[in-house]
Design an enzyme around this catalytic site. Structure first.
Site, PDB file in Angstrom:
ATOM      1  N   LYS A 186      49.019  42.954  86.854  1.00 46.26           N
ATOM      2  CA  LYS A 186      49.340  43.303  85.460  1.00 46.26           C
ATOM      3  C   LYS A 186      48.024  43.207  84.693  1.00 46.26           C
ATOM      4  O   LYS A 186      47.589  42.136  84.291  1.00 46.26           O
ATOM      5  CB  LYS A 186      50.372  42.303  84.900  1.00 46.26           C
ATOM      6  CG  LYS A 186      51.311  42.855  83.866  1.00 46.26           C
ATOM      7  CD  LYS A 186      50.635  43.344  82.589  1.00 46.26           C
ATOM      8  CE  LYS A 186      50.299  42.246  81.621  1.00 46.26           C
ATOM      9  NZ  LYS A 186      49.404  42.691  80.525  1.00 46.26           N
ATOM     10  N   GLU A 395      38.398  27.708  70.591  1.00 50.23           N
ATOM     11  CA  GLU A 395      37.669  28.810  71.227  1.00 50.23           C
ATOM     12  C   GLU A 395      37.696  30.033  70.305  1.00 50.23           C
ATOM     13  O   GLU A 395      38.769  30.487  69.916  1.00 50.23           O
ATOM     14  CB  GLU A 395      38.324  29.159  72.565  1.00 50.23           C
ATOM     15  CG  GLU A 395      37.573  30.239  73.317  1.00 50.23           C
ATOM     16  CD  GLU A 395      38.278  30.676  74.607  1.00 50.23           C
ATOM     17  OE1 GLU A 395      39.517  30.832  74.590  1.00 50.23           O
ATOM     18  OE2 GLU A 395      37.584  30.869  75.614  1.00 50.23           O
TER      19      GLU A 395
HETATM   20  P1  NAD Z   1      45.699  36.384  77.028  1.00 49.01           P
HETATM   21  O1  NAD Z   1      46.156  35.073  77.529  1.00 49.01           O
HETATM   22  O2  NAD Z   1      46.123  36.813  75.687  1.00 49.01           O
HETATM   23  O3  NAD Z   1      46.133  37.562  78.017  1.00 49.01           O
HETATM   24  C1  NAD Z   1      45.788  37.544  79.382  1.00 49.01           C
HETATM   25  C2  NAD Z   1      46.839  38.319  80.162  1.00 49.01           C
HETATM   26  O4  NAD Z   1      48.067  37.632  80.080  1.00 49.01           O
HETATM   27  C3  NAD Z   1      47.085  39.733  79.622  1.00 49.01           C
HETATM   28  O5  NAD Z   1      47.258  40.594  80.718  1.00 49.01           O
HETATM   29  C4  NAD Z   1      48.384  39.565  78.847  1.00 49.01           C
HETATM   30  O6  NAD Z   1      49.152  40.738  78.746  1.00 49.01           O
HETATM   31  C5  NAD Z   1      49.098  38.535  79.706  1.00 49.01           C
HETATM   32  N1  NAD Z   1      50.138  37.780  79.002  1.00 49.01           N
HETATM   33  C6  NAD Z   1      50.168  37.411  77.713  1.00 49.01           C
HETATM   34  N2  NAD Z   1      51.307  36.724  77.447  1.00 49.01           N
HETATM   35  C7  NAD Z   1      52.006  36.661  78.602  1.00 49.01           C
HETATM   36  C8  NAD Z   1      53.258  36.108  78.975  1.00 49.01           C
HETATM   37  N3  NAD Z   1      54.033  35.455  78.109  1.00 49.01           N
HETATM   38  N4  NAD Z   1      53.664  36.237  80.259  1.00 49.01           N
HETATM   39  C9  NAD Z   1      52.892  36.872  81.166  1.00 49.01           C
HETATM   40  N5  NAD Z   1      51.719  37.443  80.861  1.00 49.01           N
HETATM   41  C10 NAD Z   1      51.250  37.330  79.604  1.00 49.01           C
HETATM   42  O7  NAD Z   1      44.111  36.341  77.147  1.00 49.01           O
HETATM   43  P2  NAD Z   1      43.080  37.459  76.694  1.00 49.01           P
HETATM   44  O8  NAD Z   1      43.043  37.467  75.204  1.00 49.01           O
HETATM   45  O9  NAD Z   1      43.349  38.699  77.444  1.00 49.01           O
HETATM   46  O10 NAD Z   1      41.701  36.857  77.271  1.00 49.01           O
HETATM   47  C11 NAD Z   1      40.912  35.964  76.577  1.00 49.01           C
HETATM   48  C12 NAD Z   1      41.129  34.558  77.077  1.00 49.01           C
HETATM   49  O11 NAD Z   1      40.918  34.502  78.484  1.00 49.01           O
HETATM   50  C13 NAD Z   1      40.146  33.563  76.507  1.00 49.01           C
HETATM   51  O12 NAD Z   1      40.822  32.373  76.194  1.00 49.01           O
HETATM   52  C14 NAD Z   1      39.175  33.320  77.639  1.00 49.01           C
HETATM   53  O13 NAD Z   1      38.495  32.096  77.617  1.00 49.01           O
HETATM   54  C15 NAD Z   1      40.078  33.407  78.817  1.00 49.01           C
HETATM   55  N6  NAD Z   1      39.331  33.709  80.039  1.00 49.01           N
HETATM   56  C16 NAD Z   1      39.117  32.714  80.932  1.00 49.01           C
HETATM   57  C17 NAD Z   1      38.371  32.965  82.090  1.00 49.01           C
HETATM   58  C18 NAD Z   1      38.068  31.882  83.091  1.00 49.01           C
HETATM   59  O14 NAD Z   1      37.526  32.201  84.139  1.00 49.01           O
HETATM   60  N7  NAD Z   1      38.377  30.640  82.809  1.00 49.01           N
HETATM   61  C19 NAD Z   1      37.874  34.241  82.316  1.00 49.01           C
HETATM   62  C20 NAD Z   1      38.112  35.234  81.357  1.00 49.01           C
HETATM   63  C21 NAD Z   1      38.850  34.967  80.221  1.00 49.01           C
END
Ligand code: NAD
Ligand code: 6OD
Length: 491
Positions: A186, A395
């Site tokens: 996804k 963050e």
């Molecule tokens: P997000 O959590 O908003 O979304 C990530 C994914 O989760 C997307 O595909 C989204 O559609 C999905 N998602 C959202 N709600 C969901 C739910 N209830 N059930 C299932 N799937 C769901 O994150 P983002 O805004 O896309 O990315 C930014 C964040 O990711 C930042 O906090 C960043 O630090 C983190 N990040 C961490 C790493 C790491 O390696 N630790 C790497 C990249 C990004």
């Protein structure tokens, strides 16, 4: 989707369909959403919006594929397929880099130097690594021997963020496939393009139908939640926000899925007075503003030892002002556009809150002059804030850093650890003993000394505290993506 590069080198963006059981399909509901280029605010394509129906189809295909030709492939055959995926990514590097920049707003110079080559390397690395993956054996005197066999976990759900779309997807997909699993992906709703091309590439490389599936859609009440709630999904590997991780954990608990989490960070960048200042500043520019600061590993809390604080600020601010913000496809650009209007507003609200809490903006904090279209923000340096300010605690995930002075090693370690995150840290010092001492006391999964984002894929990658669960990389990835059965034979 068929992505094509037309004669003038520009990519025509195409509509993204789901990829289920080896076929590109629209949604049963007919629902779609628009894909916006954050650098221009133009619609660059239409994306099919999946939900429970598409996830059900994809999971069923992935479950069937577990026992199909994929299972019967020898290790050598699987290695060849994985290497071929890496090769095809490199063959289509230019096109993929363009799509990644169109989708994310990041400079093309970055997507072609980092995102896409690393995506190919993820496949090449895990293909090669597979040959050395073994198991354990123990002899109990003359009574029995124990040995373990390694098997795939089953159907894995991969849920990805938008900041490094193909890099992070392949970082998970390569070991997932190497270990013999099947996948339902996804992608982030904001960045569907390269995941769709990757599906084409997997098919071309010889991945059997049903082994890799892609369902587009949103998170809550959409494809994301349908995947995490699905009883026939064995594990979820998730990269994204800590708050989303909590929601997914609750959903996954219903069928007790295995979880691997890479979450948010609020990473300290500690610069001692004995550091090589020019090197520290050069790298700090990257760890602050690379990819518009939209990298989970970015060092957004900069702590500088007091004797060099003013000198650091002067040079760092001057260098930051030299960074070129603008068109991702202009080779001179260092910083592109933020991912979306909503995210832009969120980042701006952090800057406003810092001002309200007494922070002073030394540079940035606003849209660059003349860039009225697109979600552009000048790289921003804030001083005069403290550990209680929102900008220091939460963050931001944008091109915004705070700089704070410190006097004592003990004090800076306490400040660095004063967060519920624990992803990464950087320490700048030429004192060998201090480097070891401080690195070992920082509560983070990854600590860099005199460098940043230098990656050896054999090493454990992941976060402590609320920055993650588990580690991936090298054997750690195989531990997550496989199940071990111990077999005890009485002699
Ligand atoms: P997000 O959590 O908003 O979304 C990530 C994914 O989760 C997307 O595909 C989204 O559609 C999905 N998602 C959202 N709600 C969901 C739910 N209830 N059930 C299932 N799937 C769901 O994150 P983002 O805004 O896309 O990315 C930014 C964040 O990711 C930042 O906090 C960043 O630090 C983190 N990040 C961490 C790493 C790491 O390696 N630790 C790497 C990249 C990004
Ligand atoms: O380099 C990696 O393997 C990795 N997972 C990087 C994550 C970057 C976060 O934005």
């Amino acid at each position: 989707m068929k992505a094509e590069v037309v004669a003038d080198g520009k990519v025509k963006a195409f509509d993204c369909r789901h990829f289920i059981n080896g076929q590109f399909l629209p949604s049963k509901s007919g629902k779609t959403f628009k894909n916006i280029n954050p650098a221009t605010e133009e619609v660059i394509g239409i994306v099919c919006e999946g939900g429970k129906e598409e996830i059900d189809l994809a999971v069923a295909a992935a479950r069937r594929a577990l026992n199909g030709p994929w299972k019967r492939m020898s290790t050598d055959q699987r290695i060849a397929v994985l290497r071929r995926i890496g090769d095809l990514i490199l063959e289509r590097k230019d096109e993929l880099a363009r799509l990644e920049s169109l989708d994310t707003g990041k400079p093309y110079s970055l997507s072609s130097a980092l995102d896409i080559p690393r995506a190919a390397y993820n496949f090449h690395f895990f293909a090669d690594y597979l040959r050395s993956v073994g198991t354990e054996a123990y002899q109990m005197d003359e009574v029995a021997i124990n040995y373990s066999v390694r098997r795939p976990v089953g159907v894995i759900g991969l849920i990805n963020p938008w900041n490094l779309p193909l890099l992070l997807l392949t970082w998970k997909l390569a070991p997932c496939l190497a270990a013999g699993n099947t996948a339902v992906i996804k992608p982030a709703e904001l960045t569907p393009l390269t995941a769709t091309v990757l599906a084409e590439i997997c098919k071309e490389a010889g991945v059997p139908d049903g082994v890799v599936n892609v369902v587009h859609g949103f998170g809550p009440d959409s494809a994301g939640s349908a995947l995490t709630e699905h009883p026939d999904v064995d594990a979820i590997t998730f990269t994204g926000e800590t708050t989303t991780g909590k929601v997914i954990m609750a959903a996954a608990a219903k069928s007790l899925k295995k979880l691997s989490y890479e979450l948010g960070g609020k990473n300290p960048n500690i610069i001692f007075a004995d550091a090589n200042l020019d090197e520290a500043i050069e790298t700090t520019l990257k760890s602050s503003f690379m990819n518009q600061g939209e990298v989970c590993l970015c060092g957004s809390r900069i702590y500088v030892e007091r004797p060099i604080y003013e000198q650091f600020l002067q040079k760092f601010v001057a260098k930051t002002k030299e960074l070129v913000v603008g068109d991702p496809f202009d080779p001179k650009t260092n910083v592109g556009a933020l991912i979306s209007e909503e995210h832009y507003e969120r980042v701006m609200s952090y800057i406003e809150s810092a001002k309200e809490e007494g922070g002073q903006i030394l540079t940035g904090g606003k849209r660059p002059d003349g860039l009225n279209q697109g979600y552009y923000l000048e790289p921003t340096i804030i001083v005069g804030v403290n550990r209680n300010c929102r900008i220091v605690r939460e963050e931001v995930f944008g091109p915004v850093v705070t700089v704070m002075p410190f006097d004592e090693e003990e004090e800076v370690i306490a400040q660095a650890n004063d967060t519920h995150y624990g992803l990464s840290a950087t320490v700048w010092t030429n004192d060998l003993r201090r480097a070891h001492r401080v690195a070992a006391r920082i509560e983070a999964g990854i600590v860099w000394v005199n460098t940043w984002f230098l990656r050896d894929l054999r090493t454990p990658f992941g976060g402590m505290k609320q920055s993650g669960i588990g580690r991936e990389g090298g054997m750690h990835s195989f531990e997550f993506y496989s199940e071990l059965t111990n077999i005890c034979i009485k002699l």
